[in-house]
Write a protein that holds these residues in place. Sequence first.
Motif, mmCIF file in Angstrom:
data_model
loop_
_atom_site.group_PDB
_atom_site.id
_atom_site.type_symbol
_atom_site.label_atom_id
_atom_site.label_comp_id
_atom_site.label_asym_id
_atom_site.label_seq_id
_atom_site.Cartn_x
_atom_site.Cartn_y
_atom_site.Cartn_z
ATOM 1 N N THR A 137 -96.035 -18.135 -34.467
ATOM 2 C CA THR A 137 -95.188 -17.022 -34.865
ATOM 3 C C THR A 137 -95.351 -15.890 -33.862
ATOM 4 O O THR A 137 -96.384 -15.776 -33.212
ATOM 5 C CB THR A 137 -95.543 -16.510 -36.275
ATOM 6 O OG1 THR A 137 -96.915 -16.117 -36.300
ATOM 7 C CG2 THR A 137 -95.308 -17.588 -37.328
ATOM 8 N N GLY A 138 -94.327 -15.079 -33.760
ATOM 9 C CA GLY A 138 -94.372 -13.950 -32.846
ATOM 10 C C GLY A 138 -93.431 -14.158 -31.679
ATOM 11 O O GLY A 138 -92.549 -15.008 -31.709
ATOM 12 N N SER A 139 -93.653 -13.412 -30.650
ATOM 13 C CA SER A 139 -92.793 -13.413 -29.474
ATOM 14 C C SER A 139 -93.389 -14.245 -28.348
ATOM 15 O O SER A 139 -94.604 -14.240 -28.132
ATOM 16 C CB SER A 139 -92.597 -11.973 -28.986
ATOM 17 O OG SER A 139 -91.919 -11.953 -27.756
ATOM 18 N N ALA A 192 -100.530 -16.950 -33.678
ATOM 19 C CA ALA A 192 -99.786 -15.689 -33.747
ATOM 20 C C ALA A 192 -99.922 -14.990 -32.401
ATOM 21 O O ALA A 192 -101.036 -14.817 -31.904
ATOM 22 C CB ALA A 192 -100.320 -14.800 -34.873
ATOM 23 N N THR A 193 -98.803 -14.615 -31.841
ATOM 24 C CA THR A 193 -98.830 -13.923 -30.558
ATOM 25 C C THR A 193 -98.968 -12.421 -30.779
ATOM 26 O O THR A 193 -98.603 -11.897 -31.831
ATOM 27 C CB THR A 193 -97.553 -14.204 -29.748
ATOM 28 O OG1 THR A 193 -96.425 -13.680 -30.458
ATOM 29 C CG2 THR A 193 -97.363 -15.694 -29.515
ATOM 30 N N PHE A 194 -99.502 -11.741 -29.770
ATOM 31 C CA PHE A 194 -99.626 -10.283 -29.850
ATOM 32 C C PHE A 194 -99.791 -9.712 -28.452
ATOM 33 O O PHE A 194 -100.177 -10.411 -27.515
ATOM 34 C CB PHE A 194 -100.804 -9.879 -30.750
ATOM 35 C CG PHE A 194 -102.158 -10.226 -30.202
ATOM 36 C CD1 PHE A 194 -102.921 -9.271 -29.530
ATOM 37 C CD2 PHE A 194 -102.686 -11.508 -30.340
ATOM 38 C CE1 PHE A 194 -104.169 -9.587 -29.015
ATOM 39 C CE2 PHE A 194 -103.945 -11.820 -29.837
ATOM 40 C CZ PHE A 194 -104.687 -10.863 -29.171
ATOM 41 N N ALA A 209 -103.362 -9.087 -35.417
ATOM 42 C CA ALA A 209 -102.910 -10.460 -35.183
ATOM 43 C C ALA A 209 -103.861 -11.464 -35.821
ATOM 44 O O ALA A 209 -103.422 -12.443 -36.439
ATOM 45 C CB ALA A 209 -102.777 -10.726 -33.682
#
Length: 137
Positions: free
Chosen positions: A89-91, A111-113, A120
Amino acid sequence: MQTTGFLSPKSENEVDQLSDVLGPTAQVLVKEVAKAMEFDAAEYDERVTTDVVQTARDALFASLLKVHVGSRAEFDEWAESFDGEVVETGSDNVDNVAWHAAEFADMAVAATFQNEEQAAVATLRRQAFGRIYAEWL
């Protein structure tokens, strides 16, 4: 790359065992929080339900999950060698990734951050709990 947390169950049976271990801990935690909130016995009995204690147990379990945090390149290298489904999930346009793998379930979540590592990791742990472990607890 760095790692935080230590729970990484190797089987469904280990998830069950961890749940059994964390249950009494969650009960004590909830009791102490209710005491700090100055609940009397009647209010405690009314408000502290089995669901409240189970929620505390689930949150404890999730908060202790082993999470790896690294660069996009480190994550991509790891993901290539993982033999299972990876839900990210994320960008795609950020530099960092947090991930947790449950090899016994052939599943990992990521999870990207960009900058907020703690947020995150906390988000990832909730996602890992919901996607992987909730059905066994």
